[in-house]
Design a protein around this motif. Structure first.
Motif, short mmCIF file in Angstrom:
data_model
loop_
_atom_site.label_atom_id
_atom_site.label_comp_id
_atom_site.label_asym_id
_atom_site.label_seq_id
_atom_site.Cartn_x
_atom_site.Cartn_y
_atom_site.Cartn_z
N MET A 168 37.48 54.81 6.80
CA MET A 168 38.91 54.73 6.63
C MET A 168 39.20 54.67 5.12
N ASP A 169 39.98 55.62 4.62
CA ASP A 169 40.34 55.68 3.21
C ASP A 169 41.74 55.08 3.04
N LYS A 170 41.78 53.81 2.63
CA LYS A 170 43.06 53.10 2.53
C LYS A 170 43.99 53.73 1.50
N GLN A 171 43.44 54.34 0.46
CA GLN A 171 44.28 54.98 -0.56
C GLN A 171 45.01 56.19 0.01
N LEU A 172 44.30 57.02 0.80
CA LEU A 172 44.95 58.18 1.44
C LEU A 172 46.00 57.73 2.46
N ILE A 173 45.68 56.68 3.20
CA ILE A 173 46.64 56.16 4.18
C ILE A 173 47.88 55.65 3.46
N ALA A 174 47.72 54.96 2.35
CA ALA A 174 48.87 54.45 1.58
C ALA A 174 49.68 55.60 1.01
N GLU A 175 49.01 56.66 0.53
CA GLU A 175 49.72 57.85 0.03
C GLU A 175 50.59 58.45 1.12
N ALA A 176 50.05 58.58 2.30
CA ALA A 176 50.81 59.15 3.42
C ALA A 176 51.92 58.22 3.87
N ALA A 177 51.66 56.93 3.89
CA ALA A 177 52.66 55.96 4.36
C ALA A 177 53.91 55.98 3.50
#
Length: 155
Positions: free
Chosen positions: A1-10
């Motif tokens: 799980m890449d939290k940085q990519l998830i935050a970018e999308a969020a």
């Protein structure tokens, strides 16, 4: 799980809708919540499919676009053969459901961010719907109560 990519999308994605896409209850043997065969085990299923939908306003530059994630959930009650070969399990009953989650997003979101967001967030958003549906449908069908644990992040 890449939290940085998830935050970018969020930052660029908002949920529009969640709905039941399909559902089925199948009983293959006479199994009942009060008649559970010895040796019965539960098997679970989880699969995510992502559809890129048409832009909301296709003529405009930087128009919002829609994503739809379809999350297939399932639980089945089986008897495993004594040899342990999973290819010849005896399926007693199964409950499946597909939930669709629709999201709006601005262009410019990377495919990697979309993929990571959908892998984690779409499951996170629909999991409570699956838990309620599985527990309600198993009760209505008088099937054994499945164990639907708290949602854990997909690695």
């Amino acid at each position: 799980m890449d939290k940085q990519l998830i935050a970018e999308a969020a930052e660029k994605v908002e949920i529009v809708d969640i709905y039941l896409y399909s559902s089925a209850v199948n009983r293959h043997d006479e199994i009942h919540q009060d008649n559970i065969p010895e040796g019965m085990v539960q098997q679970d299923k989880l699969a995510v499919t992502v559809d890129l939908l048409e832009p909301v306003e296709p003529e405009e530059e930087n128009a919002d676009s829609l994503l739809r994630a379809r999350i297939d959930y399932g639980v089945r009650f089986v008897l495993l053969p004594e040899s342990g070969s999973e290819s010849s399990v005896h399926v007693l009953a199964e409950l499946t459901a597909c939930f669709a989650a629709t999201y709006r997003y601005r262009d410019g979101l990377s495919e990697a961010a979309i993929s990571e967001f959908m892998r984690y967030n779409a499951v996170h958003n629909t999991w409570p719907f699956w838990r309620e549906h599985a527990l309600r449908m198993s009760a209505e069908a008088r099937l054994p109560r499945p164990t639907i644990p708290l949602m854990k992040p997909v690695d």
